[in-house]
Design an enzyme around this catalytic site. Structure first.
Site, mmCIF file in Angstrom:
data_model
loop_
_atom_site.group_PDB
_atom_site.id
_atom_site.type_symbol
_atom_site.label_atom_id
_atom_site.label_comp_id
_atom_site.label_asym_id
_atom_site.label_seq_id
_atom_site.Cartn_x
_atom_site.Cartn_y
_atom_site.Cartn_z
ATOM 1 C CE LYS A 1 -53.134 -28.265 14.082
ATOM 2 N NZ LYS A 1 -53.032 -27.162 15.005
ATOM 3 C CD GLU B 1 -54.419 -26.199 18.397
ATOM 4 O OE1 GLU B 1 -54.987 -24.761 17.384
ATOM 5 O OE2 GLU B 1 -53.593 -26.820 16.991
ATOM 6 C CG ASP C 1 -49.721 -27.520 20.397
ATOM 7 O OD1 ASP C 1 -50.407 -27.777 19.340
ATOM 8 O OD2 ASP C 1 -49.204 -26.567 21.023
ATOM 9 C CG ASP D 1 -54.591 -21.337 19.389
ATOM 10 O OD1 ASP D 1 -53.489 -20.297 19.278
ATOM 11 O OD2 ASP D 1 -55.221 -22.206 19.990
#
Length: 585
Positions: free
Chosen positions: A79, A150, A16, A176
Site C-alpha cells: 500500500k 480512512e 479497509d 490514524d
C-alpha cells in the site's frame, strides 16, 4: 441457506485496505448494524500479504506464516507504493506489489457475489494512488462506488454513536496511525452532517517504520556480538522483522520485550531484549513528526486545540503508549477516546457509507451527509504568472465553481489554460496538474471573457471545462492525478513553503498588480489614438508616454525593478492622458 443467500445478494461492502492488515465489513439491513466479516481462519482482520510458491498462491495469514521461509516471494507493505512511479525513490527502496483479495473473504461470508464496494484510503493519498486503488478494485471485479478517507470513515464509526447522545455541534480529531500510513483529520459533526475541516498526514509513516528501526538496531547488535553482517540476507531479515513486529506489540503492554531466534544465521542462535524506553528513543523523531502533523492540521482548520471535544485513536500503531502520552500532553491532558476498535473502525465507516450508496433511501443504515475537503488550492495561471485560485484549500467537496478568464491580447484566437495546485502567489511555483487549449475564440478586445468551470468530485477527481460562449467552442481536461498530483509529504511541503515565502509572495502579487494596472492603462491610451481626432501635440505626448511604458513593461530587467517604479509611472501616464480625455470628451 437459500434465505441467507437471497438476503445478501446485491449488498455493498466496506473495505479497509490496510498496509499491514485489511478488514472488510457489511451493513446488515435485517439487524440494522455493521458486521465485521471474519476470514477463513476465523480472524476479523487479514494480513495484507500475498505469497507465491511453485504450486500455489497464498493470501493473508497463510502468506504471512510462511514469509520467513519464502521471503523473496512474499509480498507485503504494498500500500505504501500504490500509485507511485517506478522511478520514485520510495519504490526503489521498497519494490513490492499490491495485495488485494478482500473480495473473496466477503463473498465466502455472504455466500453470494459481491459487486459493489467502498474502499478507504489515507486522506493524503494523491490522485494517482486513489486511481490505482480504483483500478485494483476493477481488476478484482468490483464496482468501486466511492473512495473515502480512512480517518473520515473512522469518524463515521465514532460519530454515529456520539450523535445519538448529543445534538449540538461536536469537533472530533481523528488520529490514524496504521502500519504504513499516518493521517489526521478534524471533523465537525452536527446532526447528520459530518464535515471535514482539515486533513494532514504522511503516506509513508507508520508501524512499519518503527519495525525498521528495531530491525536496524538488532542487525547492528548481532554484528557487534558476532562480527557478522546479515543486512543482505533476505531470509534472516524476514525472520528478524517478524520478531521485531512481535516485540513492538509486546512493548505496548510490557516494559521489556525479548526476541529469540534459533539457528538465526550460519547456525548461530540470537537472543536479545529491548526496553520500552529504548524503543521510544529509537523512534523519537518519528513520534515528534506525528505531533507536528497534528499541529499543522489544527492550524489549517484555524482551530485551537481547546475547541476539540474528542480525540479518537485509530490504527494499530495508535496503541503505542508513548504516542498516546505525547498526544494527550499536546491536548493538555484531555482523555483520549478508545471506545472504538482501532483495527475495525475504518471498515465500519466504509460499510455504512457503502450501505447508504447502495441502498439509498431504502437502506436502514444511519442517515448521514459526508463532506470532505480538498487539501490544496486549485486554480490557473493568469497574466504575469499570477495564480488565480478557483477552489481554495480546505473547500468542502464535492464542489463546482465557475470563474472568468480573459485573453491578454486583442483578437486572440485561442487561449492556453494551465491548471495548478498550491498556495504560492506565483503560479509556476505551484504544482502543474495539466494544460489544455480553447481554440476558435471570437475576435474581440482582450477583455472578452472565457468561462471556466472547475468540478471536483467526491473521489478528488478534478474536471476543468473552458468555453467561449459567443462561439460555443470549448474544451476540457480531467485530472485524475496520475500525471503528477502530489503526495501527502509534498502537499505539506507546499503549504510550509507558502508560509515561508509569504512576504515575498505578497510583494510579487503587489508588483504584478501594479504592472497589470499600467498595462491596462496603456491599452486604453492606445485605443484613444485609434480613430480619435486628437491635436498633433496630444498625439505626440500619448505616443511618447506609451513608448516609455512599453519599454518599461518589456524590459528584461523588469523583475529587478521595485513596485514604486510602475506605480509612479502609472500616475505619470494618468497626468498626461486624463487632461487629453477631458478635452476630447
Amino acid at each position: 441457506m437459500k434465505r441467507a443467500r437471497k438476503y445478501y445478494e446485491g449488498h455493498a461492502v466496506g473495505i479497509d485496505l490496510g498496509t499491514t492488515y485489511s478488514c472488510v465489513a457489511v451493513w446488515q439491513e435485517q439487524h440494522c448494524r455493521v458486521e465485521i466479516i471474519h476470514n477463513d481462519q476465523g480472524n476479523r482482520t487479514t494480513p495484507s500479504s500475498v505469497a507465491f510458491t511453485q504450486n500455489q498462491r497464498l493470501i493473508g495469514d497463510a502468506a504471512k506464516n510462511q514469509a520467513a521461509a519464502n521471503p523473496t516471494n512474499t509480498v507485503f507493505d504494498a500500500k505504501r507504493l500504490i500509485g507511485r512511479k517506478y522511478s520514485d525513490p520510495i519504490v526503489k527502496n521498497d519494490i513490492l506489489m499490491w495485495p488485494f483479495k478482500m473480495r473473496e473473504i466477503a463473498e465466502a461470508f455472504l455466500e453470494s457475489p459481491v459487486r459493489n464496494a467502498v474502499i478507504t484510503v489515507p486522506a493524503y493519498f494523491n490522485g494517482s494512488q486513489r486511481k490505482a486503488t480504483i483500478d485494483a478494485g476493477i481488476i478484482a471485479g468490483l464496482n468501486v462506488m466511492r473512495i473515502i478517507n480512512e480517518p473520515t470513515a473512522a469518524a463515521i464509526a465514532y460519530g454515529l454513536d456520539k450523535r445519538s447522545n448529543c445534538a449540538s455541534e461536536r469537533n472530533i480529531f481523528v488520529f490514524d496511525l496504521g502500519g504504513g500510513t499516518f493521517d489526521v483529520s478534524l471533523l465537525t459533526i452536527k446532526g447528520k452532517v459530518f464535515q471535514v475541516k482539515a486533513t494532514a498526514g504522511n503516506t509513508h509513516l507508520g508501524g512499519e517504520d518503527f519495525d525498521n528501526r528495531l530491525v536496524s538496531y538488532f542487525v547492528k547488535e548481532f554484528n557487534r556480538k558476532n562480527k557478522l553482517d546479515i543486512s543482505s540476507n533476505a531470509k534472516a531479515l524476514r525472520r528478524l522483522r517478524t520478531a521485531c513486529e512481535k516485540a513492538k506489540r509486546t512493548l505496548s503492554h510490557a516494559v521489556t520485550a525479548t526476541i529469540e531466534l534459533d539457528a538465526f544465521f550460519t547456525g548461530i542462535d540470537f537472543c536479545s531484549s529491548i526496553t520500552r524506553a529504548r524503543f521510544e528513543e529509537l523512534n523519537s523523531d518519528l513520534f515528534r513528526e506525528c505531533l507536528e502533523t497534528v499541529d499543522r492540521c489544527l492550524n489549517n482548520a484555524k482551530m485551537d486545540k481547546a475547541s476539540v471535544h474528542d480525540v479518537v485513536l485509530v490504527g494499530g500503531s495508535s496503541r503505542i503508549p508513548k504516542v498516546q502520552q505525547l498526544l494527550q500532553e499536546f491536548f493538555r491532558g484531555k482523555e483520549l477516546c478508545k471506545s472504538i476498535n482501532p483495527d475495525e473502525a475504518v471498515a465500519y465507516g466504509a460499510a455504512v457509507t457503502a450501505a447508504l450508496l447502495n441502498g439509498g433511501a431504502k437502506s436502514t443504515a444511519p442517515d448521514l451527509v459526508l463532506q470532505d475537503v480538498t487539501p490544496l488550492s486549485l486554480g490557473q495561471a493568469v497574466r504575469r504568472d499570477v495564480m488565480s485560485v478557483v477552489i481554495p484549500r480546505n473547500t468542502t467537496i464535492p464542489v463546482k465553481k465557475k470563474a472568468n478568464f480573459y485573453p491578454i491580447k486583442d483578437n486572440q484566437s485561442y487561449m492556453l489554460l494551465k491548471i495548478y495546485e498550491g498556495e504560492r502567489a506565483r503560479a509556476s511555483d505551484n504544482n502543474l496538474l495539466g494544460q489544455f487549449k480553447v481554440s476558435g475564440i471570437r475576435p474581440a478586445p482582450k477583455g472578452h471573457p472565457i468561462f471556466a468551470c472547475y468540478e471536483l468530485d467526491a473521489d478528488g477527481i478534478l474536471c476543468v471545462t473552458a468555453e467561449d460562449k459567443s462561439t460555443g467552442n470549448k474544451n476540457h481536461i480531467t485530472i485524475t492525478n496520475d500525471k503528477g498530483r502530489l503526495s501527502g509529504a509534498e502537499i505539506e511541503g507546499l503549504i510550509e513553503e507558502a508560509e515561508r515565502y509569504k512576504v515575498a509572495d505578497e510583494k510579487f502579487l503587489e508588483k504584478a498588480k501594479a504592472m497589470n494596472a499600467l498595462d491596462d492603462y496603456v491599452y486604453d491610451m492606445e485605443k484613444a489614438l485609434i480613430g480619435s481626432k486628437l491635436f498633433p501635440e496630444d498625439k505626440k505626448k500619448l505616443n511618447s508616454a506609451i513608448d516609455k511604458a512599453r519599454t518599461l513593461l518589456d524590459d528584461g530587467d523588469k523583475e529587478k525593478k521595485e513596485i514604486h517604479v510602475f506605480v509612479e509611472y502609472l500616475n505619470e501616464a494618468k497626468r498626461i492622458f486624463e487632461p487629453i480625455k477631458a478635452r476630447t470628451g
